[in-house]
Design an enzyme around this catalytic site. Structure first.
Site, mmCIF file in Angstrom:
data_model
loop_
_atom_site.group_PDB
_atom_site.id
_atom_site.type_symbol
_atom_site.label_atom_id
_atom_site.label_comp_id
_atom_site.label_asym_id
_atom_site.label_seq_id
_atom_site.Cartn_x
_atom_site.Cartn_y
_atom_site.Cartn_z
ATOM 1 N N MET A 11 -28.743 3.087 -68.883
ATOM 2 C CA MET A 11 -29.649 1.959 -69.052
ATOM 3 C C MET A 11 -29.196 1.159 -70.272
ATOM 4 O O MET A 11 -28.781 1.734 -71.270
ATOM 5 C CB MET A 11 -31.075 2.459 -69.273
ATOM 6 C CG MET A 11 -31.660 3.081 -68.034
ATOM 7 S SD MET A 11 -33.315 3.692 -68.375
ATOM 8 C CE MET A 11 -33.641 4.541 -66.853
ATOM 9 N N LYS A 15 -25.448 -3.584 -66.613
ATOM 10 C CA LYS A 15 -24.937 -3.477 -65.237
ATOM 11 C C LYS A 15 -25.348 -4.690 -64.396
ATOM 12 O O LYS A 15 -24.536 -5.242 -63.670
ATOM 13 C CB LYS A 15 -25.463 -2.189 -64.586
ATOM 14 C CG LYS A 15 -25.012 -0.929 -65.342
ATOM 15 C CD LYS A 15 -25.536 0.341 -64.688
ATOM 16 C CE LYS A 15 -27.042 0.470 -64.708
ATOM 17 N NZ LYS A 15 -27.633 0.484 -66.082
ATOM 18 N N ASP A 84 -27.149 -3.884 -56.390
ATOM 19 C CA ASP A 84 -27.726 -3.538 -57.689
ATOM 20 C C ASP A 84 -28.519 -2.227 -57.588
ATOM 21 O O ASP A 84 -29.000 -1.872 -56.506
ATOM 22 C CB ASP A 84 -28.662 -4.663 -58.155
ATOM 23 C CG ASP A 84 -28.987 -4.573 -59.646
ATOM 24 O OD1 ASP A 84 -28.120 -4.144 -60.426
ATOM 25 O OD2 ASP A 84 -30.117 -4.933 -60.026
ATOM 26 N N GLU A 85 -28.660 -1.515 -58.679
ATOM 27 C CA GLU A 85 -29.455 -0.265 -58.713
ATOM 28 C C GLU A 85 -29.080 0.666 -57.560
ATOM 29 O O GLU A 85 -29.960 1.222 -56.881
ATOM 30 C CB GLU A 85 -30.956 -0.587 -58.657
ATOM 31 C CG GLU A 85 -31.402 -1.519 -59.768
ATOM 32 C CD GLU A 85 -32.311 -0.870 -60.783
ATOM 33 O OE1 GLU A 85 -31.998 0.276 -61.217
ATOM 34 O OE2 GLU A 85 -33.322 -1.494 -61.143
#
Ligand code: ZN
Length: 195
Positions: A11, A15, A84-85
Protein backbone atom coordinates in the site's frame (compact mmCIF):
# COMPACT_ATOMS: atom_id res chain seq x y z
CA UNK A 1 4.37 -14.57 -21.86
CA UNK A 2 5.73 -11.06 -22.18
CA UNK A 3 2.19 -9.82 -22.81
CA UNK A 4 1.22 -10.41 -19.18
CA UNK A 5 2.72 -8.10 -16.56
CA UNK A 6 2.27 -7.73 -12.81
CA UNK A 7 3.29 -4.46 -11.15
CA UNK A 8 3.25 -5.20 -7.45
CA UNK A 9 3.98 -3.29 -4.29
CA UNK A 10 2.68 -2.54 -0.82
CA UNK A 11 0.00 0.00 0.00
CA UNK A 12 1.28 3.45 -0.81
CA UNK A 13 3.58 2.18 -3.58
CA UNK A 14 1.70 4.27 -6.18
CA UNK A 15 0.31 1.25 -8.04
CA UNK A 16 -2.85 3.05 -9.20
CA UNK A 17 -0.80 6.12 -10.08
CA UNK A 18 1.37 3.89 -12.28
CA UNK A 19 -1.77 2.45 -13.94
CA UNK A 20 -3.15 5.92 -14.69
CA UNK A 21 0.23 7.02 -16.06
CA UNK A 22 0.49 3.90 -18.26
CA UNK A 23 -3.06 4.45 -19.54
CA UNK A 24 -2.21 8.03 -20.41
CA UNK A 25 0.92 6.97 -22.33
CA UNK A 26 -1.00 4.36 -24.35
CA UNK A 27 -3.76 6.83 -25.20
CA UNK A 28 -1.15 9.36 -26.26
CA UNK A 29 0.24 6.96 -28.87
CA UNK A 30 -3.22 6.05 -30.16
CA UNK A 31 -3.63 2.71 -28.34
CA UNK A 32 -7.11 1.79 -27.12
CA UNK A 33 -7.10 0.85 -23.43
CA UNK A 34 -9.71 -0.97 -21.32
CA UNK A 35 -9.39 -0.46 -17.55
CA UNK A 36 -10.83 -2.99 -15.10
CA UNK A 37 -11.31 -2.82 -11.35
CA UNK A 38 -12.78 -5.50 -9.06
CA UNK A 39 -16.13 -5.09 -7.34
CA UNK A 40 -15.50 -4.04 -3.73
CA UNK A 41 -17.64 -2.26 -1.16
CA UNK A 42 -14.95 0.25 -0.46
CA UNK A 43 -14.77 1.90 -3.90
CA UNK A 44 -18.09 1.37 -5.73
CA UNK A 45 -17.62 4.15 -8.31
CA UNK A 46 -16.57 3.18 -11.88
CA UNK A 47 -13.29 5.02 -11.65
CA UNK A 48 -9.85 4.71 -10.12
CA UNK A 49 -8.77 7.46 -7.79
CA UNK A 50 -5.41 8.09 -6.16
CA UNK A 51 -4.43 9.92 -3.03
CA UNK A 52 -2.57 12.54 -5.07
CA UNK A 53 -5.74 13.42 -6.99
CA UNK A 54 -5.31 11.56 -10.29
CA UNK A 55 -8.25 9.55 -11.55
CA UNK A 56 -9.45 7.64 -14.61
CA UNK A 57 -12.60 5.76 -15.62
CA UNK A 58 -12.69 2.00 -14.98
CA UNK A 59 -15.17 -0.79 -15.67
CA UNK A 60 -16.17 -2.74 -12.56
CA UNK A 61 -16.11 -6.52 -12.93
CA UNK A 62 -16.88 -9.06 -10.23
CA UNK A 63 -15.46 -11.93 -12.28
CA UNK A 64 -13.42 -12.04 -15.47
CA UNK A 65 -14.94 -14.11 -18.25
CA UNK A 66 -13.27 -13.98 -21.66
CA UNK A 67 -16.45 -14.46 -23.73
CA UNK A 68 -18.40 -11.88 -21.76
CA UNK A 69 -15.56 -9.36 -21.92
CA UNK A 70 -15.28 -9.75 -25.69
CA UNK A 71 -18.96 -8.86 -26.07
CA UNK A 72 -18.35 -5.42 -24.53
CA UNK A 73 -17.87 -2.87 -27.37
CA UNK A 74 -15.23 -0.82 -25.50
CA UNK A 75 -13.31 -3.98 -24.72
CA UNK A 76 -13.54 -5.33 -28.27
CA UNK A 77 -11.72 -2.31 -29.71
CA UNK A 78 -8.96 -2.30 -27.07
CA UNK A 79 -5.44 -3.64 -27.50
CA UNK A 80 -4.40 -3.16 -23.90
CA UNK A 81 -6.10 -4.22 -20.66
CA UNK A 82 -5.15 -2.61 -17.34
CA UNK A 83 -6.34 -4.32 -14.13
CA UNK A 84 -6.29 -2.40 -10.85
CA UNK A 85 -6.35 -4.09 -7.40
CA UNK A 86 -5.75 -7.43 -9.12
CA UNK A 87 -5.30 -9.17 -5.73
CA UNK A 88 -9.08 -9.06 -5.23
CA UNK A 89 -9.70 -11.28 -8.27
CA UNK A 90 -9.50 -15.10 -8.16
CA UNK A 91 -7.05 -17.59 -9.66
CA UNK A 92 -9.58 -18.49 -12.45
CA UNK A 93 -9.84 -14.77 -13.24
CA UNK A 94 -6.07 -14.75 -13.76
CA UNK A 95 -6.46 -17.66 -16.20
CA UNK A 96 -8.95 -15.51 -18.12
CA UNK A 97 -6.29 -12.79 -18.33
CA UNK A 98 -3.79 -15.38 -19.59
CA UNK A 99 -6.24 -16.33 -22.36
CA UNK A 100 -6.62 -12.68 -23.32
CA UNK A 101 -2.84 -12.33 -23.52
CA UNK A 102 -2.01 -15.61 -25.25
CA UNK A 103 -5.02 -16.41 -27.43
CA UNK A 104 -6.26 -12.92 -28.21
CA UNK A 105 -2.83 -11.23 -28.17
CA UNK A 106 -3.88 -8.40 -25.87
CA UNK A 107 -1.32 -6.72 -23.67
CA UNK A 108 -2.42 -7.23 -20.07
CA UNK A 109 -1.01 -5.13 -17.23
CA UNK A 110 -2.00 -5.98 -13.64
CA UNK A 111 -1.40 -3.78 -10.59
CA UNK A 112 -1.80 -4.89 -6.99
CA UNK A 113 -0.58 -6.26 -3.71
CA UNK A 114 1.59 -9.35 -3.47
CA UNK A 115 1.07 -10.39 0.18
CA UNK A 116 -1.63 -9.77 2.78
CA UNK A 117 -1.21 -8.68 6.41
CA UNK A 118 -0.61 -12.30 7.41
CA UNK A 119 2.39 -12.55 5.08
CA UNK A 120 0.50 -14.81 2.67
CA UNK A 121 0.30 -14.40 -1.08
CA UNK A 122 -3.11 -13.35 -2.37
CA UNK A 123 -4.46 -16.22 -4.56
CA UNK A 124 -4.54 -14.00 -7.67
CA UNK A 125 -1.01 -12.72 -7.04
CA UNK A 126 0.21 -16.27 -6.43
CA UNK A 127 -1.33 -17.43 -9.69
CA UNK A 128 0.22 -14.55 -11.62
CA UNK A 129 3.62 -15.80 -10.46
CA UNK A 130 2.70 -19.42 -11.30
CA UNK A 131 1.67 -18.59 -14.86
CA UNK A 132 4.87 -16.64 -15.47
CA UNK A 133 3.64 -13.05 -15.50
CA UNK A 134 6.53 -10.64 -15.88
CA UNK A 135 7.04 -9.22 -12.38
CA UNK A 136 7.86 -5.55 -11.73
CA UNK A 137 8.30 -4.32 -8.18
CA UNK A 138 7.16 -0.79 -7.33
CA UNK A 139 9.43 0.00 -4.37
CA UNK A 140 8.43 2.18 -1.46
CA UNK A 141 10.22 2.90 1.81
CA UNK A 142 9.25 1.32 5.13
CA UNK A 143 6.94 3.75 6.95
CA UNK A 144 8.37 3.04 10.41
CA UNK A 145 10.09 6.26 11.57
CA UNK A 146 13.83 6.16 10.98
CA UNK A 147 13.87 2.92 8.97
CA UNK A 148 15.64 2.94 5.60
CA UNK A 149 14.54 -0.48 4.33
CA UNK A 150 12.04 -1.03 1.54
CA UNK A 151 8.52 -2.05 2.56
CA UNK A 152 7.26 -5.54 1.65
CA UNK A 153 4.85 -6.27 4.53
CA UNK A 154 1.72 -4.68 6.01
CA UNK A 155 0.77 -4.07 9.61
CA UNK A 156 -2.85 -3.41 10.60
CA UNK A 157 -3.72 -1.22 13.56
CA UNK A 158 -7.02 -0.64 15.35
CA UNK A 159 -8.32 2.83 16.24
CA UNK A 160 -6.30 2.77 19.49
CA UNK A 161 -3.06 2.30 17.58
CA UNK A 162 -2.72 -1.33 18.70
CA UNK A 163 -1.40 -3.74 16.10
CA UNK A 164 -4.00 -6.36 15.10
CA UNK A 165 -2.76 -9.94 14.99
CA UNK A 166 -4.24 -12.84 13.07
CA UNK A 167 -6.86 -10.70 11.37
CA UNK A 168 -8.64 -11.42 8.12
CA UNK A 169 -6.49 -11.25 5.00
CA UNK A 170 -8.85 -8.71 3.51
CA UNK A 171 -10.40 -6.18 5.82
CA UNK A 172 -12.74 -3.41 4.76
CA UNK A 173 -11.06 -0.10 5.36
CA UNK A 174 -13.94 1.59 7.17
CA UNK A 175 -11.84 4.09 9.07
CA UNK A 176 -11.56 1.90 12.16
CA UNK A 177 -8.36 0.23 10.99
CA UNK A 178 -5.17 1.70 9.65
CA UNK A 179 -2.51 0.02 7.57
CA UNK A 180 1.20 0.63 7.55
CA UNK A 181 3.61 -0.59 4.87
CA UNK A 182 6.76 -1.83 6.57
CA UNK A 183 9.87 -3.94 6.01
CA UNK A 184 10.16 -7.51 7.29
CA UNK A 185 12.32 -6.45 10.26
CA UNK A 186 9.78 -3.87 11.48
CA UNK A 187 6.95 -6.36 10.85
CA UNK A 188 8.61 -9.03 13.00
CA UNK A 189 9.43 -6.50 15.71
CA UNK A 190 5.84 -5.14 15.87
CA UNK A 191 4.36 -8.64 16.05
CA UNK A 192 7.04 -10.09 18.34
CA UNK A 193 7.91 -12.72 15.72
CA UNK A 194 10.97 -14.89 16.12
CA UNK A 195 11.65 -16.86 12.97
ZN1 ZN B 1 11.40 -1.06 8.59
Amino acid sequence: MANLHFFYGTMGAAKSTKLIQDRYNFIQNGTRVYVIKPKTDRHPEPKITTRIGLECPAAIHEKLNVDKLREIPDFAISAVVLVDEVQFFSAPDIDALVTLADTYKLRVFCYGLMVDVNEKLFPASKHLIEVGAKLHELPVSCQMPGCQNLANHHLRYDSNGTVIRNGDAICVDDGRVKYMSVCRTCYDKALGHHR
